[in-house]
Design a protein around this motif. Structure first.
Motif, short mmCIF file in Angstrom:
data_model
loop_
_atom_site.label_atom_id
_atom_site.label_comp_id
_atom_site.label_asym_id
_atom_site.label_seq_id
_atom_site.Cartn_x
_atom_site.Cartn_y
_atom_site.Cartn_z
N GLU A 100 54.00 80.71 -114.36
CA GLU A 100 53.45 81.97 -113.84
C GLU A 100 52.09 81.72 -113.18
O GLU A 100 51.79 82.26 -112.12
CB GLU A 100 53.30 82.97 -114.98
N LEU A 101 51.32 80.86 -113.81
CA LEU A 101 49.97 80.56 -113.30
C LEU A 101 50.04 79.92 -111.91
O LEU A 101 49.22 80.22 -111.03
CB LEU A 101 49.29 79.59 -114.28
N ARG A 102 51.04 79.07 -111.73
CA ARG A 102 51.17 78.36 -110.45
C ARG A 102 51.47 79.31 -109.30
O ARG A 102 51.23 78.99 -108.15
CB ARG A 102 52.28 77.31 -110.55
N HIS A 103 52.03 80.48 -109.64
CA HIS A 103 52.39 81.43 -108.59
C HIS A 103 51.27 82.40 -108.26
O HIS A 103 51.43 83.25 -107.40
CB HIS A 103 53.66 82.21 -108.99
N ARG A 104 50.17 82.30 -108.99
CA ARG A 104 49.05 83.20 -108.68
C ARG A 104 47.98 82.42 -107.91
O ARG A 104 47.51 81.38 -108.39
CB ARG A 104 48.49 83.78 -109.99
N PRO A 105 47.62 82.94 -106.72
CA PRO A 105 46.75 82.17 -105.81
C PRO A 105 45.47 81.65 -106.48
O PRO A 105 45.10 80.50 -106.27
CB PRO A 105 46.40 83.18 -104.71
N LEU A 106 44.82 82.49 -107.28
CA LEU A 106 43.55 82.10 -107.90
C LEU A 106 43.72 80.88 -108.79
O LEU A 106 42.99 79.89 -108.69
CB LEU A 106 42.99 83.28 -108.71
N TYR A 107 44.74 80.96 -109.65
CA TYR A 107 44.96 79.88 -110.61
C TYR A 107 45.62 78.66 -109.97
O TYR A 107 45.51 77.55 -110.47
CB TYR A 107 45.78 80.39 -111.80
N CYS A 108 46.30 78.92 -108.85
CA CYS A 108 46.92 77.83 -108.11
C CYS A 108 45.83 76.82 -107.72
O CYS A 108 45.99 75.61 -107.88
CB CYS A 108 47.57 78.43 -106.87
N ARG A 109 44.70 77.37 -107.27
CA ARG A 109 43.56 76.53 -106.88
C ARG A 109 43.01 75.77 -108.08
O ARG A 109 42.69 74.59 -107.99
CB ARG A 109 42.48 77.44 -106.29
N LEU A 110 42.98 76.48 -109.20
CA LEU A 110 42.48 75.89 -110.44
C LEU A 110 43.30 74.66 -110.82
O LEU A 110 42.78 73.62 -111.22
CB LEU A 110 42.59 76.95 -111.55
N LEU A 111 44.62 74.80 -110.63
CA LEU A 111 45.50 73.69 -110.99
C LEU A 111 45.46 72.59 -109.93
O LEU A 111 45.52 71.41 -110.26
CB LEU A 111 46.93 74.21 -111.17
N GLU A 112 45.32 73.01 -108.69
CA GLU A 112 45.27 72.02 -107.60
C GLU A 112 44.07 71.10 -107.75
O GLU A 112 44.13 69.92 -107.42
CB GLU A 112 45.16 72.73 -106.25
N GLU A 113 42.99 71.65 -108.25
CA GLU A 113 41.76 70.86 -108.38
C GLU A 113 41.75 70.01 -109.65
O GLU A 113 40.75 69.33 -109.93
CB GLU A 113 40.53 71.77 -108.33
#
Lengths: 166, 296
Positions: free
Chosen positions: B257-270
């Motif tokens: 679910e987190l991966r599909h939310r733009p804000l958290y997507c960045r969190l995971l990408e970094e």
């Protein structure tokens, strides 16, 4: 000799209330000025530190004396549960030698302190302090005349009594 | 003194007496003007408080009294917090407020009329995060994200991990506690146990708070509750680039679910976090599932 003594006693009897009144009035004027200074100090302290009412009252108590010190001391914030700040302020006001406009202004201040934002409280403290200062100044200017009037009236009444009775 | 007794100090006497006779394990006390005084029990049910068998109607004066007691007759000193809609209280309890707000230029500047108060009672829960603590602090400190939907105890777990990290592992922690929910500072003293080596920055926006802590307190771990804005992620990223591990919470059911939310997507990408702790409730019990995050 007896007549002279009687005349002195009569005159003293008439002058005594005037002297007491003048002394009381003098104390009242000094007190108004003391309150004005205390409120202005509270405003400065509040504005600079934004401190709680507890700290503010403690500072005010330490910086004042006599009835004003007793006034600040009688507001106990650990008793808020039983009596609100406004009620405590109102009750404590009864021990102050204030009347008329000064009493009304001081009571109104108790409705604002601790209840409004910093600016509103500082403005109220400032305007009440200023008004107290003005009243004390105005009445201070009138005081010598008032003093003279009281002494003259009392002395005249005393003399009249001496003439009529002796 | 029980947490309820401690929190009830802020209630007018008539409401306080009634609440003690109604319930001993209240989690929240609700005061709504013109309506009945009620409590929420730990099981989550809201019950009306009765006095002599009758519901007690809350008045506007009751609300004013609570605020006066909570602010110690110093509205101005608590104005900033009140404008945010809550007030931390002694003992770690918290007073939530609702009503008509005064707004100027889009900012809340005060409260015109209070309509509801919610007194949340703090119940410290200890010993729930030992296993998770081992995975975070055992060996090298691992940047960890605590993840769950609202109400499952992220903040409680975060607090407990801070206590364990500080007390057991001696880690120097910097906590950016914007809303004062984690440490609940009262006159500079944490009302909740966050450990002896935790430095708390209270009332400061998270992003600024994290950077301030990083610069001033030389933390070995930075902690923050509820990542909600892009600035928070930027600040976390800066901290991570300085080599400081992170401990944070976020709302979410799963990593997917987190991966599909733009804000958290960045969190995971970094790649700011190395592991995630999923908090789940199974048959009334909380379960903590530690998962490694695979680098993006």
């Amino acid at each position: 000799m007896r007549k002279v003594l009687g005349a002195i006693l009569l005159l003293s009897g008439f002058l005594f209330p005037a002297v007491v009144h003048i002394r009381e009035r003098k104390r009242q004027l000094q007190f108004l000025e003391e309150v004005a200074l205390s409120l202005e100090a509270l405003r400065r302290h509040l504005m600079l530190n934004g401190c709680t009412m507890e700290v503010l009252l403690e500072e005010a108590e330490n910086a004042s004396s006599g009835v004003l010190q007793a006034f600040y001391h009688s507001i106990q914030l650990d008793r808020l549960d039983e009596q609100s700040f406004q009620v405590q302020w109102k009750n404590a006001c009864k021990q102050l030698p204030l009347e008329g406009e000064t009493e009304r202004l001081f009571l109104q201040l108790g409705q604002i302190l601790g209840q409004y934002d910093l600016e509103e409280q500082c403005n109220s403290l400032h305007s009440v302090a200023l008004r107290f200062h003005d009243i004390s100044q105005r009445e201070g200017e009138q005081f010598p005349q008032e003093q003279k009037l009281w002494l003259t009236l009392s002395a005249s009444a005393g003399m009249l009594a001496v003439i009529l009775l002796l | 003194m029980t947490p309820l007794e401690q929190a009830a100090i802020f209630l007018p006497a008539r409401l306080r007496n009634a609440v003690f006779s109604t319930c001993k394990d209240a989690e929240e006390l609700h005061l709504r003007v013109g309506r009945s005084f009620s409590i929420t029990t730990r099981e989550g049910t809201e019950r009306t408080v009765l006095s002599d068998g009758q519901p007690m109607t809350v008045s506007a004066d009751d609300l004013r009294k609570v605020v006066e007691l909570a602010t110690c007759a110093s509205y101005h000193a608590a104005a900033q917090r009140l404008c945010q809609g809550f007030l931390p209280l002694k003992g770690g309890h918290r007073l939530g407020l609702a009503g008509t707000m005064s707004v100027q230029k889009g900012e809340i500047i005060g409260i015109q009329h209070l309509s509801s108060l919610c007194l949340r009672i703090a119940h410290p829960i200890m010993g729930i995060g030992e296993a998770v603590g081992q995975s975070v602090f055992g060996g090298e400190i691992t940047s960890t994200l605590l993840l769950s939907p609202p109400g499952l105890g992220k903040t409680t777990l975060l607090r407990e991990l801070l206590r364990i990290g500080s007390q057991t592992y001696g880690v120097r922690i910097g906590l950016a506690d914007e809303r004062g929910e984690v440490a609940a500072l009262w006159n500079g003293v944490p009302q909740m146990d966050v450990g002896p080596t935790t430095d708390v920055l209270d009332g400061c926006p998270k992003a600024e708070g994290l950077l301030l802590l990083l610069r001033s307190m030389s933390p070995q771990l930075l902690a923050v509750d509820e990542i909600t804005a892009a600035e928070d992620i930027t600040a976390l990223s800066m901290a991570a680039n300085c080599g400081v591990p992170l401990l944070a919470t976020a709302h979410g059911k799963s990593m997917e679910e987190l991966r599909h939310r733009p804000l958290y997507c960045r969190l995971l990408e970094e790649n700011l976090f190395r592991q995630v702790v999923l908090i789940q409730r199974k048959s009334g019990q909380r379960h903590y599932c530690v998962e490694e995050i695979h680098l993006a």
